[in-house]
Design an enzyme around this catalytic site. Structure first.
Site, PDB file in Angstrom:
ATOM      1  N   LYS A  29      42.867  56.176  -3.854  1.00 21.69           N
ATOM      2  CA  LYS A  29      41.801  55.419  -4.454  1.00 21.69           C
ATOM      3  C   LYS A  29      40.643  56.031  -3.373  1.00 21.69           C
ATOM      4  O   LYS A  29      40.775  55.629  -2.121  1.00 21.69           O
ATOM      5  CB  LYS A  29      41.905  53.931  -4.217  1.00 21.69           C
ATOM      6  CG  LYS A  29      40.702  53.053  -4.637  1.00 21.69           C
ATOM      7  CD  LYS A  29      40.286  53.445  -5.948  1.00 21.69           C
ATOM      8  CE  LYS A  29      39.386  52.303  -6.682  1.00 21.69           C
ATOM      9  NZ  LYS A  29      39.999  51.314  -7.018  1.00 21.69           N
TER      10      LYS A  29
ATOM     11  N   SER B 281      45.219  55.594 -16.162  1.00 24.57           N
ATOM     12  CA  SER B 281      43.948  55.957 -15.714  1.00 24.57           C
ATOM     13  C   SER B 281      43.483  57.206 -16.259  1.00 24.57           C
ATOM     14  O   SER B 281      44.092  58.087 -16.398  1.00 24.57           O
ATOM     15  CB  SER B 281      44.205  55.969 -14.067  1.00 24.57           C
ATOM     16  OG  SER B 281      42.883  56.595 -13.340  1.00 24.57           O
ATOM     17  N   GLY B 282      42.172  57.027 -16.504  1.00 21.93           N
ATOM     18  CA  GLY B 282      41.431  58.300 -17.065  1.00 21.93           C
ATOM     19  C   GLY B 282      40.817  59.084 -15.877  1.00 21.93           C
ATOM     20  O   GLY B 282      41.015  58.705 -14.854  1.00 21.93           O
TER      21      GLY B 282
ATOM     22  N   SER C 254      42.574  50.192 -11.047  1.00 18.40           N
ATOM     23  CA  SER C 254      41.822  51.065 -12.263  1.00 18.40           C
ATOM     24  C   SER C 254      41.398  49.904 -12.960  1.00 18.40           C
ATOM     25  O   SER C 254      42.218  49.184 -13.690  1.00 18.40           O
ATOM     26  CB  SER C 254      42.845  52.001 -12.422  1.00 18.40           C
ATOM     27  OG  SER C 254      42.337  52.554 -13.699  1.00 18.40           O
TER      28      SER C 254
ATOM     29  N   ARG D  36      37.799  62.349  -7.345  1.00 22.61           N
ATOM     30  CA  ARG D  36      39.102  62.330  -7.973  1.00 22.61           C
ATOM     31  C   ARG D  36      39.615  63.980  -7.841  1.00 22.61           C
ATOM     32  O   ARG D  36      40.916  63.871  -7.531  1.00 22.61           O
ATOM     33  CB  ARG D  36      39.187  61.818  -9.574  1.00 22.61           C
ATOM     34  CG  ARG D  36      39.014  60.580  -9.676  1.00 22.61           C
ATOM     35  CD  ARG D  36      39.100  60.119 -10.889  1.00 22.61           C
ATOM     36  NE  ARG D  36      38.343  60.590 -12.075  1.00 22.61           N
ATOM     37  CZ  ARG D  36      37.182  59.849 -12.588  1.00 22.61           C
ATOM     38  NH1 ARG D  36      36.915  58.766 -12.084  1.00 22.61           N
ATOM     39  NH2 ARG D  36      36.515  60.595 -13.284  1.00 22.61           N
TER      40      ARG D  36
ATOM     41  N   ALA E 172      41.395  62.630 -15.339  1.00 17.30           N
ATOM     42  CA  ALA E 172      42.636  63.273 -14.585  1.00 17.30           C
ATOM     43  C   ALA E 172      42.437  64.615 -14.042  1.00 17.30           C
ATOM     44  O   ALA E 172      43.375  65.735 -14.272  1.00 17.30           O
ATOM     45  CB  ALA E 172      43.817  63.343 -15.801  1.00 17.30           C
TER      46      ALA E 172
ATOM     47  N   SER F  95      41.946  57.677  -8.139  1.00 20.36           N
ATOM     48  CA  SER F  95      40.919  56.862  -8.891  1.00 20.36           C
ATOM     49  C   SER F  95      39.694  56.667  -8.007  1.00 20.36           C
ATOM     50  O   SER F  95      39.846  57.001  -6.605  1.00 20.36           O
ATOM     51  CB  SER F  95      41.412  55.580  -9.226  1.00 20.36           C
ATOM     52  OG  SER F  95      41.709  54.838  -8.560  1.00 20.36           O
ATOM     53  N   ALA F  96      38.750  56.128  -8.432  1.00 19.80           N
ATOM     54  CA  ALA F  96      37.428  55.847  -7.266  1.00 19.80           C
ATOM     55  C   ALA F  96      37.023  54.501  -7.888  1.00 19.80           C
ATOM     56  O   ALA F  96      36.786  54.222  -8.928  1.00 19.80           O
ATOM     57  CB  ALA F  96      36.519  57.105  -7.628  1.00 19.80           C
TER      58      ALA F  96
END
Lengths: 368, 368, 368, 368
Positions: free
Chosen positions: B160, B346-347, B82, B192, B349, B230-231
């Site tokens: 991910k 990590s943002g 991330s 996400r 959410a 996350s991506a």
């Protein structure tokens, strides 16, 4: 005398409806306003115009209520705004008022406020001995005005000094002067640094002989734990607000402060909280949090690129200024302790608290 | 089996000297690496290439030590990075290894790790039922692989999934498909969200019938408190790492997790810390902090623009993305509690913890 | 009637000394000001408060000179400001005045200006049929006011409509309405798009029946080559300024416009320049450049991520908004042709000129 | 000898499929590659890791095709990448090859390329006399290697020198050294400046005695119109690529350059274009544009804050770095003239072209 502090939300830098309603409801007498300190929406750097916008908006509002001209209001009241409400921080402004006390003093020390201004500074004065010395004189003058007798009773000194754009700096240089930096952002740092040394000198945190131009941005062992200095293009003098305790004042408010040793120093934050009489707690309860009237924090990204031995990236970042990073971080930590996001958090803590740390001051209603 | 987690500083996304030295010193057998999760220097958004750079660097390092091809390494090991080390956060990566246990199991549950991959996703799959369902299947598969019998023993599921650039999205649309969004950043959010609902379905946090495409980014009452999704443009499948506890495993490590209710929810953070056996404390001592092996946090700016009733500005900001704001803020709060800045924060959410909050999982050495 | 346009440098959004001096020198009668269009220092996105700051500063200045209240000035005069002076662009504002003509009309068409306002819009109106239709009505009204008889004589229609913060949008949604987007920045795009279709409908560039809500941000073959639409939180109505040519007006000024087909379409720029009577030239001479009184440009990053077959990165960028990129680029190209950096360049050209391009309008003194 | 230059699109800094396909199709012999110069996706500042990512990706590709180790490839071939594709610019890389000529020389001068490296530099060397002198020696060495006899035949000298992070700078200072700046971004400027003076010295654009450390970032009348210097954390030496014309070489390519006097100096751009034999035109036709093989531009925001007498805001901006602004602007102007967005445009033009301007060099197929 009796000091009060009321805090208002700022949905937009031009929206001063909070204060307007308070004035119209009789909660604040606009003639009794002696200072306004706030946090606005901009980036807090040279091209942050939200500070000037709020200043104009407040000056218009107050002048419309007192009959003064807007210019007279601006000359009478320091409007000290720091841009940047990164992360959880909430834009707001705190209005300081002083009114004749209805009751006699109680023997207990109460919140006391004094205000003073230096003469105007030019680009070439910023960061220089003249700014140090005139700031120290202004602090002493504000202390006298506030009836604060001992430096130990000074808990917070807010200074707002001038910033200059590149155009100003180039003009100064072309006129044969030597500004301390040709970089507008860096010159703001020089101004905060010299102002801080001026405060430290005035309240005896450092020996007067040590408060020299040579120490500016060099000797970071010299600092003030009560100074909070910022800079903006909208002022040309150092505006100085001294807040402390005095037995000559009355009212329900008290103040506490502490040094912050580094970005993770929660002990410093809790020390300031407990100095207000709160019991130790990870986070103030919502009920206790209401007693807090205003919080002021200075902080900075450590110059050596490390926090407790681990690297941070704030000083290498070309996308987000280091001040925006550190305000978001330290502001959130303080907010998580005092359970309140409407805190004045300002980056650029040169000589304001220990190197790599900063300072915190909190105003609250006294516990009963 | 025995799981271990070692964390390394990342001075530069191409500098994997930490792991290299650990391998060369015999501390890590590169064949035993089953996952790497880390935090890199970029912005964490679509145009963050630091994730891909670290992935390539690690694949090269490991392949040079194991004799595998770099592609084989990438297919075998999920590299989940991330971007965004805002504020005090420190770039780092945590290497998860699984080795045959030398000792028998002790009866005490120990850290267990399982890994699985979904099939490839195309732009039009992101945020859709297919991504939900295949993610849930991958979680179940990873649980089986890890010998984790009860969903209650799952404490952390890192996913991910793929991100797509505008070019990819346009190509998909031109081919007659309908991606969930034509905005690359927003499509990452859909991914996400769907992945999180897949996790919640797999571990029974929500009824299987509720894990539908219709709920994606709509019904935020549906969420997982163990999911961290996350991506990134550097993957095309959902890589799934399940971390939990199992009595079939041995080793010194344990894991704890908690939901975070909002950006100031220190209670959630302390709950996770105390779940590891630490005594309540405002901040872990430096000594205790060394027991922490890795921390994982998801967080987000509240959608209604308020935190505990006060406005925040994160969602209106055209200069700094909301995810960068909230990572700086919540990351600093967590760092101030666990006395460690090398946290995976990590943002984004969406459906990962309560709306406006998030989740936290901590891996640590067990107390003795 | 006689129209004039004077342009002033804007060193700071609160510094309107240029207009003040012109008024005090008798060059401008403040009662004759009918519109001000300008380019300010902010990011041009939702959290750009420089537009509001300049609006307040101008309203105060003008009211102090005319005796009107500031509110009356704001209701009378459209203040249309676009933030973002990226690259070489220079912050400035152009003041449009209308005065009774001293001389009779010459037979030659001269610059004509008309102004109108729509009713207020709420978040749920933005991008909807109501905004299209009321904008078209306002354009027709402004044309009548200006005595512009033929749509072919309309060369520039500037529209400034409302933007809403997240708080506004959430409030609207909670009240049961359905704003076109829950993203403040995206809602600004809907507003620009609907306003543009309204202009195109009014001047006959598209059939009235085609100007529908269904086409908004969908059918980019529908566009206006004279529309320039922006949005800002400081207004609640669509302010409409129509500029064209009319034989009922007199004065030294003329206007020309052209569509811009893509970001590199210098042919479009030169067409507008030559429409003013200048001889073809790579760059106007300094002498010729002085004849230009104001320039208005709309532009956008092409939606397919390509410019003449090569990729651009503007739409994937998480650090700099696409509008800031494209204003810097197209603004510089136009500046290099007209030898002047004080141009109004605005991003977000939805339905304003061809898809991926935009439009340009130039006001200049007529050649003799 | 025969030089060739092929340019490839760079969809992602890790995607070198363009070169891979050219090698596999036999269009490029990887052993003949002598330099790669390109423009990547990052911010072009200290924390831009896209340069290192592309370097690693290319080294791996080439080593896999030649059998060299990646380190050997990196030592043999200068990989010179500048981050920042602002506005219309397109990420790409240009591959320079040198092959034995099949034909004899024609008498007509053809493109000639020479490469050299300086020894390693430490933080304290950057911006100092050592960097000036060793760069000048490397240029002379590269000229000899290229068989370029006259300095007048040198049209482009690309230098990539080291950048250092804060950690490096602090370490150097702690070791008793005095780096020219304690600010990583500013130190990059010192490095570009000293390297440029080295080039100017080598090709006789300034007297050798004037190329002193004292002139670095001080005397901007000293400059090179053929130097293009950048800095990045991924190198430790100055990599020097000299491109010019020589009658000892053969092949279809030629090169032209010009100084750029200021940000709007289209005359300079057209001079370089016409130096290639193109007829004067506002914009090259698509057909002519295909003859351009590579374009290199240096530019900078003028230090006095003015462009042709009007203010710009680039140097006061705390949100977008000045280099990103000026690359977007000047890059777009050049792209609009040569009808091509895949240009190498680099900010930070200290002593590279006239103060406030820069330089341009174009490589193209000769007209027939």
């Amino acid at each position: 005398m009796r000091a009060d502090v009321l805090r208002f939300s700022l949905p937009d830098p031009g929206d001063v409806s909070g204060l307007r309603e308070a004035i119209e409801a009789g909660k604040i007498d606009p003639k009794e306003i002696v200072a306004v300190i706030g946090k606005t929406h901009g980036n807090g750097l040279v091209n942050d115009y939200t500070r000037g916008f709020l200043t104009l908006s407040l000056a218009l509002l107050i002048s419309s209520k007192t009959g003064e001209t807007p210019d007279a209001v601006r000359n009478r009241i320091p409007f000290i705004f720091s841009g940047g409400v990164e992360g959880v921080l909430s834009p707001h402004y705190s209005v300081f008022t002083v009114s004749p006390s209805e009751a006699g003093t109680s023997g207990e020390k109460a919140l006391a406020i004094g205000v003073a201004f230096t003469p105007e500074f030019k680009p070439e004065d910023v960061g220089r001995q003249r700014q140090i010395d005139l700031t120290a004189e202004a602090v002493a003058s504000a202390m006298r005005a506030a009836g604060i007798e001992s430096p130990a009773d000074v808990h917070f000194v807010q200074v707002k000094g001038p910033a200059f754009t590149l155009t100003d700096i180039v003009a100064s240089t072309n006129a044969g002067n030597k500004p301390a930096s040709d970089n507008p952002g860096k010159l703001m740092g020089f101004g905060r640094a010299a102002s801080s040394l001026g405060v430290a000198k005035a309240v005896g945190e450092i020996p007067a002989v040590a408060a020299t131009e040579a120490a500016v941005l060099k000797d970071f062992d010299l600092f003030s734990s009560v100074a909070s200095c910022s800079a903006g293009v909208e002022v040309r003098v150092n505006e100085v607000v001294v807040v402390g305790l005095s037995s000559k004042w009355t009212g329900p408010l008290t103040i506490s402060h502490a040094a912050i040793n580094d970005s993770l120093d929660t002990a410093g934050i809790h020390k300031a909280v407990e100095g207000l009489g709160f019991a130790p707690a990870i986070q103030l309860s919502a009920q206790d949090a209401k007693r807090i009237r205003a919080g002021f924090v200075k902080c900075e990204a450590s110059r050596d690129g490390l926090i407790r031995g681990k690297i941070h990236t704030m000083l290498n970042d070309g996308d987000i200024d280091q001040q925006r990073h550190i305000r978001a971080a330290v502001g959130a930590i303080v907010a998580s302790v005092i359970n309140d996001t409407a805190i004045f958090v300002s980056g650029g803590a040169e000589h304001q608290g220990p190197d790599g740390g900063g300072m915190i001051a909190l105003i609250a209603e006294r516990a009963h």
